[in-house]
Design a protein around this motif. Structure first.
Motif, PDB file in Angstrom:
ATOM      1  N   UNK A 124       0.843  -1.216   0.000  1.00 56.88           N
ATOM      2  CA  UNK A 124       0.000   0.000   0.000  1.00 56.88           C
ATOM      3  C   UNK A 124       0.877   1.266   0.000  1.00 56.88           C
ATOM      4  N   UNK A 125       1.921   1.244   0.823  1.00 51.05           N
ATOM      5  CA  UNK A 125       2.800   2.416   0.876  1.00 51.05           C
ATOM      6  C   UNK A 125       3.526   2.611  -0.459  1.00 51.05           C
ATOM      7  N   UNK A 126       3.963   1.491  -1.029  1.00 50.78           N
ATOM      8  CA  UNK A 126       4.681   1.615  -2.311  1.00 50.78           C
ATOM      9  C   UNK A 126       3.760   2.155  -3.391  1.00 50.78           C
ATOM     10  N   UNK A 127       2.509   1.699  -3.375  1.00 47.02           N
ATOM     11  CA  UNK A 127       1.543   2.196  -4.351  1.00 47.02           C
ATOM     12  C   UNK A 127       1.392   3.718  -4.222  1.00 47.02           C
ATOM     13  N   UNK A 128       1.257   4.194  -2.982  1.00 50.14           N
ATOM     14  CA  UNK A 128       1.076   5.645  -2.802  1.00 50.14           C
ATOM     15  C   UNK A 128       2.341   6.421  -3.147  1.00 50.14           C
ATOM     16  N   UNK A 129       3.507   5.839  -2.800  1.00 49.48           N
ATOM     17  CA  UNK A 129       4.765   6.533  -3.136  1.00 49.48           C
ATOM     18  C   UNK A 129       4.881   6.725  -4.647  1.00 49.48           C
ATOM     19  N   UNK A 130       4.412   5.699  -5.395  1.00 51.80           N
ATOM     20  CA  UNK A 130       4.494   5.805  -6.851  1.00 51.80           C
ATOM     21  C   UNK A 130       3.498   6.824  -7.384  1.00 51.80           C
ATOM     22  N   UNK A 131       2.300   6.927  -6.737  1.00 54.84           N
ATOM     23  CA  UNK A 131       1.270   7.765  -7.357  1.00 54.84           C
ATOM     24  C   UNK A 131       1.238   9.203  -6.825  1.00 54.84           C
ATOM     25  N   UNK A 132       1.803   9.445  -5.637  1.00 52.20           N
ATOM     26  CA  UNK A 132       1.699  10.802  -5.060  1.00 52.20           C
ATOM     27  C   UNK A 132       3.093  11.409  -4.884  1.00 52.20           C
ATOM     28  N   UNK A 133       3.385  12.512  -5.562  1.00 47.50           N
ATOM     29  CA  UNK A 133       4.719  13.117  -5.441  1.00 47.50           C
ATOM     30  C   UNK A 133       5.009  13.545  -3.999  1.00 47.50           C
ATOM     31  N   UNK A 134       6.188  13.221  -3.510  1.00 46.84           N
ATOM     32  CA  UNK A 134       6.626  13.672  -2.187  1.00 46.84           C
ATOM     33  C   UNK A 134       5.821  13.097  -1.039  1.00 46.84           C
ATOM     34  N   UNK A 135       5.154  11.964  -1.263  1.00 52.98           N
ATOM     35  CA  UNK A 135       4.313  11.381  -0.213  1.00 52.98           C
ATOM     36  C   UNK A 135       5.157  11.064   1.019  1.00 52.98           C
ATOM     37  N   UNK A 136       4.680  11.486   2.197  1.00 53.91           N
ATOM     38  CA  UNK A 136       5.408  11.233   3.444  1.00 53.91           C
ATOM     39  C   UNK A 136       4.592  10.276   4.322  1.00 53.91           C
ATOM     40  N   UNK A 137       5.314   9.442   5.067  1.00 56.71           N
ATOM     41  CA  UNK A 137       4.641   8.486   5.934  1.00 56.71           C
ATOM     42  C   UNK A 137       5.195   8.558   7.351  1.00 56.71           C
ATOM     43  N   UNK A 138       4.282   8.472   8.314  1.00 53.18           N
ATOM     44  CA  UNK A 138       4.722   8.254   9.688  1.00 53.18           C
ATOM     45  C   UNK A 138       4.031   6.993  10.193  1.00 53.18           C
ATOM     46  N   UNK A 139       4.567   6.446  11.287  1.00 56.55           N
ATOM     47  CA  UNK A 139       3.990   5.189  11.768  1.00 56.55           C
ATOM     48  C   UNK A 139       4.142   5.061  13.275  1.00 56.55           C
TER      49      UNK A 139
END
Ligand code: 5AD
Ligand code: SF4
Length: 443
Positions: A287-302
């Motif tokens: 899921x994270x990889x999918x969003x990283x590919x589709x959204x520029x500069x996507x940031x994640x915290x956990x």
């Protein structure tokens, strides 16, 4: 009024954003009853402790605080003391046996009854308001005393229907209840008219929101159309409910900020199973990889828990590997703490405290190095920053947040609530320094 002066209240808040926002709701109710806020417990007429029970440490702080309040109460018998929030819900009547001088015990699902319960307690010496499960919750509309802008919290749901084996939240906050979308949007519209630029949708399991055909993705689209709202966020999410429509909102809905807080809890499938999280490491990662590919500069915290019962060195190694693979922008890590009544509290393969602390230290130092490296790559880049005030350090710098939720400090005359472009000039692991672009016109 007492002796010609308004009655004063003090609310002390522990825990998550839901608790912070509950404090805003209670402050609004008290203001409606004519109370004014004070920061000094010696001059307060009403003191409420809005408590958190997520880990034992959070709970024991409450008892420590009650120790001091007992002395204040001895000096001023008219002082009204309430224990509210998650510890209140969990311990209930038990609070009165530990601290008999407490006047009110009220769980988080009874907030709107605060005024009435205070009255009752004043009449009868003490009172208790506890709700569980599917009791309807009312949201005191328009009666909140919010922290001043530019960001406002908006409750979209309460409670949690998951059953993670370590977690006390389903016991303290009850089953899920959803607020109608029309009511949520009416609040967002009013906030926009009052000048708020950013809203954060709140719920313990916010991405499970559904009500009469609307889901979280629909709420995001609706909020995007409200004039004046420039940024929308939501917290806190469960990976299992992160549907494609929600993931696509980050790319397709302009106001949705490119940051997602998505608690992983562990990188080990064995531990995830014992936690009853309902997903595997690879499902989470995809899921994270999918969003990283589709959204520029996507940031994640956990959020990560270390030392869950049965977590061996190999499982912990998998958590570290997850951190290296994803390179989270921020990590909130906790040593596992057994909570009364939860399934995990009955497990026997306990990880000793020293091993937990050692793992926690190792995890945090890995994250520090990841954040240092990641933040360095931002040097020279320009970000839109929403100015939220003066930084905590007394250095005269202003502070704001990027859409990807990074804190930036910068010198300048900008005002709270404006959006400006800032170029990053220095990168630290937990914050960034920047300069306002000369041609940046505040919006
Ligand atoms: N022990 C340690 N951490 C916990 N959390 C929840 N329950 C516990 C517990 N019993 C953490 C989870 C959650 C965050 C809010 O607190 O990581 O996402
Ligand atoms: Fe703490 Fe959970 Fe209650 Fe928030 S909901 S205050 S994190 S126990």
């Amino acid at each position: 009024m007492i002796d010609g002066r308004s009655r004063r209240y003090l609310i002390e808040t522990w825990g998550c954003q839901m608790n912070q926002h509950d404090t805003e709701k209670m402050a609004g109710i008290l203001a409606g009853l004519g109370y004014v806020p004070t920061a000094d417990d010696r001059e307060a007429d009403v003191i409420l402790l809005n408590t958190c029970s997520i880990r034992e440490k959070a709970e024991s702080k409450v008892y420590g605080r009650l120790g001091r309040l007992r002395r204040l109460k001895m000096a001023n018998p008219d002082l009204f003391i309430g224990v509210v929030g998650c510890v209140a819900q969990q311990v209930g009547q038990g609070i009165f046996s530990r601290a008999p001088f407490v006047n009110l015990v009220m769980g988080p699902r009874n907030l709107s009854r605060l005024g009435e319960l205070i009255e009752e307690a004043r009449r009868e010496g003490r009172s208790i308001g506890l709700a569980r499960d599917d009791d309807p919750i009312e949201f005191p509309f328009g009666t909140m005393a919010r922290a001043s802008g530019p960001k406002a919290f908006v409750t979209v749901m309460e409670g949690c229907n998951k059953s993670c084996t370590y977690c006390i939240v389903p016991f303290t906050r009850g089953r899920e209840v959803y607020r109608p979308a029309t009511e949520i949007m009416a609040e967002v519209t009013q906030l926009a008219q009052e000048g708020y630029r950013e809203v954060e949708f709140l719920g313990q399991n916010v991405n499970a929101y559904h009500h009469e055909g609307s889901d979280l993705a629909s709420l995001l689209r609706m909020a995007d159309r409200i004039p004046g709202i420039r940024r929308v966020r939501f917290t806190t999410s469960h990976p299992g409910h992160l549907k494609r429509t929600i993931m696509d909102s980050f790319r397709d809905v302009p106001t949705v900020c490119n940051h997602l807080h998505l608690p992983a809890q562990s990188g080990s499938d064995r531990v995830l199973k014992a936690m009853n999280r309902g997903y595997t490491r690879s499902k989470y990662v995809s899921k994270l990889e999918f969003m990283r590919r589709s959204v520029p500069g996507m940031a994640f915290s956990t959020d990560l828990i270390v030392g869950f019962p049965g977590e061996g060195p190999r499982d912990f190694g998998e958590t570290l590997q997850l951190m290296r693979d994803i390179e989270f922008d921020q990590v909130y890590a906790f040593a596992y703490s057994p909570r009364p009544g939860t399934e995990a509290a009955r497990l026997e393969a306990i990880v000793p405290r020293e091993a937990q602390q050692e793992r926690l230290g190792e995890l945090l130092s890995l994250q520090e190095s990841i954040q240092t490296r990641r933040n360095r790559t931002l040097m020279g880049q320009v970000f839109e920053v929403l100015v939220d005030g003066v930084g905590r350090l007394d250095n005269g710098l202003l502070r704001g947040r990027t859409r990807c939720n990074r804190i930036v400090h910068f010198p300048g005359p900008a005002q709270r609530g404006v959006l400006i472009d800032v170029r990053i000039t220095r990168a630290q692991p937990h914050s960034l320094l920047g300069e306002v672009l000369p041609n940046s016109r505040p919006a």
